[in-house]
Design a protein around this motif. Structure first.
Motif, PDB file in Angstrom:
ATOM      1  N   VAL A   1       0.857  -1.173   0.000  1.00  0.00           N
ATOM      2  CA  VAL A   1       0.000   0.000   0.000  1.00  0.00           C
ATOM      3  C   VAL A   1       0.900   1.232   0.000  1.00  0.00           C
ATOM      4  CG1 VAL A   1      -1.783   1.282   1.223  1.00  0.00           C
ATOM      5  CG2 VAL A   1      -1.723  -1.208   1.388  1.00  0.00           C
ATOM      6  N   VAL A   2       0.712   2.120  -0.957  1.00  0.00           N
ATOM      7  CA  VAL A   2       1.476   3.371  -0.998  1.00  0.00           C
ATOM      8  C   VAL A   2       0.685   4.431  -0.226  1.00  0.00           C
ATOM      9  CG1 VAL A   2       2.524   5.131  -2.461  1.00  0.00           C
ATOM     10  CG2 VAL A   2       2.425   2.749  -3.241  1.00  0.00           C
ATOM     11  N   THR A   3       1.265   4.944   0.859  1.00  0.00           N
ATOM     12  CA  THR A   3       0.571   5.958   1.664  1.00  0.00           C
ATOM     13  C   THR A   3       1.069   7.371   1.393  1.00  0.00           C
ATOM     14  OG1 THR A   3       2.077   5.413   3.502  1.00  0.00           O
ATOM     15  CG2 THR A   3      -0.089   4.367   3.504  1.00  0.00           C
ATOM     16  N   SER A   4       2.252   7.503   0.765  1.00  0.00           N
ATOM     17  CA  SER A   4       2.708   8.798   0.265  1.00  0.00           C
ATOM     18  C   SER A   4       3.812   8.562  -0.755  1.00  0.00           C
ATOM     19  CB  SER A   4       3.221   9.701   1.399  1.00  0.00           C
ATOM     20  OG  SER A   4       4.450   9.229   1.925  1.00  0.00           O
ATOM     21  N   GLY A   5       3.961   9.502  -1.712  1.00  0.00           N
ATOM     22  CA  GLY A   5       5.001   9.375  -2.721  1.00  0.00           C
ATOM     23  C   GLY A   5       4.623   8.423  -3.848  1.00  0.00           C
ATOM     24  N   ARG A   6       5.630   7.952  -4.572  1.00  0.00           N
ATOM     25  CA  ARG A   6       5.417   7.067  -5.713  1.00  0.00           C
ATOM     26  C   ARG A   6       6.508   5.995  -5.735  1.00  0.00           C
ATOM     27  NH1 ARG A   6       1.562   9.250  -8.543  1.00  0.00           N
ATOM     28  NH2 ARG A   6       1.713   7.704 -10.212  1.00  0.00           N
ATOM     29  N   CYS A   7       6.276   4.931  -6.495  1.00  0.00           N
ATOM     30  CA  CYS A   7       7.303   3.898  -6.640  1.00  0.00           C
ATOM     31  C   CYS A   7       7.018   3.044  -7.857  1.00  0.00           C
ATOM     32  CB  CYS A   7       7.403   3.043  -5.385  1.00  0.00           C
ATOM     33  SG  CYS A   7       6.043   1.891  -5.174  1.00  0.00           S
ATOM     34  N   LEU A   8       7.982   2.200  -8.200  1.00  0.00           N
ATOM     35  CA  LEU A   8       7.826   1.201  -9.252  1.00  0.00           C
ATOM     36  C   LEU A   8       7.802  -0.184  -8.608  1.00  0.00           C
ATOM     37  CD1 LEU A   8      10.420   2.491 -11.887  1.00  0.00           C
ATOM     38  CD2 LEU A   8       7.940   2.862 -11.892  1.00  0.00           C
ATOM     39  N   LEU A   9       6.916  -1.026  -9.087  1.00  0.00           N
ATOM     40  CA  LEU A   9       6.853  -2.425  -8.664  1.00  0.00           C
ATOM     41  C   LEU A   9       7.173  -3.275  -9.881  1.00  0.00           C
ATOM     42  CD1 LEU A   9       5.933  -4.756  -6.676  1.00  0.00           C
ATOM     43  CD2 LEU A   9       3.709  -4.536  -7.775  1.00  0.00           C
ATOM     44  N   GLU A  10       8.115  -4.209  -9.732  1.00  0.00           N
ATOM     45  CA  GLU A  10       8.527  -5.068 -10.841  1.00  0.00           C
ATOM     46  C   GLU A  10       8.365  -6.530 -10.430  1.00  0.00           C
ATOM     47  OE1 GLU A  10      12.531  -3.915 -11.716  1.00  0.00           O
ATOM     48  OE2 GLU A  10      12.032  -1.773 -11.676  1.00  0.00           O
TER      49      GLU A  10
ATOM     50  N   GLU B   1      10.362  12.003  -0.185  1.00  0.00           N
ATOM     51  CA  GLU B   1       9.945  10.887   0.668  1.00  0.00           C
ATOM     52  C   GLU B   1       8.810  10.067   0.049  1.00  0.00           C
ATOM     53  OE1 GLU B   1       8.866  12.527   4.404  1.00  0.00           O
ATOM     54  OE2 GLU B   1      10.921  13.062   4.965  1.00  0.00           O
ATOM     55  N   ALA B   2       8.757   8.828   0.460  1.00  0.00           N
ATOM     56  CA  ALA B   2       7.640   7.934   0.149  1.00  0.00           C
ATOM     57  C   ALA B   2       7.435   7.039   1.363  1.00  0.00           C
ATOM     58  CB  ALA B   2       7.922   7.098  -1.083  1.00  0.00           C
ATOM     59  N   THR B   3       6.196   6.701   1.643  1.00  0.00           N
ATOM     60  CA  THR B   3       5.907   5.763   2.740  1.00  0.00           C
ATOM     61  C   THR B   3       5.003   4.663   2.212  1.00  0.00           C
ATOM     62  OG1 THR B   3       4.035   7.114   3.490  1.00  0.00           O
ATOM     63  CG2 THR B   3       6.164   7.470   4.576  1.00  0.00           C
ATOM     64  N   MET B   4       5.204   3.463   2.764  1.00  0.00           N
ATOM     65  CA  MET B   4       4.433   2.295   2.330  1.00  0.00           C
ATOM     66  C   MET B   4       4.154   1.392   3.515  1.00  0.00           C
ATOM     67  SD  MET B   4       6.419   1.158  -1.153  1.00  0.00           S
ATOM     68  CE  MET B   4       5.062   0.100  -1.627  1.00  0.00           C
ATOM     69  N   VAL B   5       3.117   0.604   3.377  1.00  0.00           N
ATOM     70  CA  VAL B   5       2.869  -0.517   4.285  1.00  0.00           C
ATOM     71  C   VAL B   5       2.862  -1.776   3.424  1.00  0.00           C
ATOM     72  CG1 VAL B   5       1.226  -1.634   5.833  1.00  0.00           C
ATOM     73  CG2 VAL B   5       1.550   0.847   5.945  1.00  0.00           C
ATOM     74  N   CYS B   6       3.696  -2.741   3.796  1.00  0.00           N
ATOM     75  CA  CYS B   6       3.823  -3.971   3.027  1.00  0.00           C
ATOM     76  C   CYS B   6       3.614  -5.159   3.963  1.00  0.00           C
ATOM     77  CB  CYS B   6       5.207  -4.083   2.383  1.00  0.00           C
ATOM     78  SG  CYS B   6       5.708  -2.628   1.435  1.00  0.00           S
TER      79      CYS B   6
END
Length: 315
Positions: free
Chosen positions: A50-59, A116-121
């Motif tokens: 779950v992306v709670t702030s920012g952005r990312c790539l998932l591969e 910054e980016a924050t996530m819950v995994c």
């Protein structure tokens, strides 16, 4: 045992009801660009992010997804995969990155000091055979983007984001429980648009679905085609033909295979072969062992060893 009232006629509802999971790993990540890491394969587990702030790539394999705030993604088969801020970011194993670990909950702080980016995994395992069968129907990757059609799911995401932003005493416990709810909501969201074919189509059928629910609920009962047909008010021949058409195998073959699903779980939990045989309606331990070996392809003792080895690797 008391069952929810909807399960008398809604086998899909019953399948969702047994989506009880055991958390293998949860992680709250505080990341700064550039950042990246590789998550290991965890067979038998479902990964979620779950992306709670920012952005990312998932591969995952050859597939690359760009995720933004509020996006949720499931990797149902537990394949190894990569998360990173941008294509150039390095991706060491997450196990090689220092993080604060408390039992099965981790806090990861990682990156080069940029935006910054924050996530819950997390990685979760489903305990009930019906739940694992349902999860097995999911595609290799389930992406639930922000959408007006996922309002309830977004409410849960907002609660998780608040807990991440203002972590208070007990916040980690709240996040893990909300994450479990989120996974179930995501699977339910997928079910609403999934093609009703195969086992899922059989669950949705008013009569065959009810027959499946009865077998799932009471696998030890002395089932026969006639008994199942009577329960759903069909003739024996019509029931047998429709069951095979929708499920893909005859009713009694399904009953036996379902019993072996249950038996495999109980073997992994440490129950004796004699007790499992008795509780699943077999007259002797030998009769049960023969049926188990025929269906599963290995003896109960070999299956127990294999299950324990998988649990050790996953936990």
């Amino acid at each position: 045992m008391t069952h929810p009232p909807w399960t008398r006629s809604d086998a899909v509802g019953e399948a969702l009801h047994v989506l009880r999971m055991s958390g293998t790993f949860y992680c709250r990540s505080e990341l700064t660009v550039p950042w990246g890491f590789t998550l290991p394969a965890m067979p038998g587990c479902l990964w979620f992010h779950v992306v709670t702030s920012g952005r990312c790539l998932l591969e995952v394999g050859d597939e690359v997804l760009e995720l933004g705030v509020g996006d949720l993604v499931l990797v149902p088969r537990g394949e190894g995969h990569v998360l990173r801020s941008d294509p150039a970011a390095s991706t060491p194993s997450i196990m090689a990155i220092p993080h604060d670990m408390d039992d099965r909950y981790a806090v990861l702080r990682h990156g080069g000091g940029g935006p910054e980016a924050t996530m819950v995994c997390g990685a979760v395992r489903f305990d009930h055979p019906a739940a694992r069968t349902l999860v097995g129907l999911l595609p290799e990757l389930v992406h639930v983007p922000v959408s007006p059609l996922t309002g309830r799911l977004q409410d849960t995401l907002r609660l998780i984001a608040l807990e991440v932003e203002e972590l208070r005493p007990g916040g980690e416990a709240v996040i893990t429980r909300l994450a479990d709810v989120l996974v179930i909501q995501a699977i339910r969201s997928w079910l609403e648009t999934a093609p009703r074919t195969g086992w899922l189509g059989a669950l949705a059928d008013p009569r065959i679905g009810r027959a499946l629910a009865l077998v799932h609920r009471d696998p030890a009962r002395d089932w026969s085609v006639a008994a199942l047909a009577a329960e759903v008010a069909m003739s024996r021949s019509a029931f047998a033909a429709r069951f095979t058409e929708l499920v893909g195998e005859p009713a009694m073959a399904y009953v036996t295979r379902w019993r072996m699903h249950v038996a495999t779980d109980r073997l992994g939990a440490g129950e004796t072969v004699a007790r499992i045989a008795a509780e699943l309606g077999y007259r002797s331990e030998a009769a049960f062992s023969r049926a188990f070996t025929r269906v599963v392809g290995e003896s109960p003792s070999a299956a127990r060893r294999a299950r324990r080895a998988r649990d050790v690797l996953a936990g």
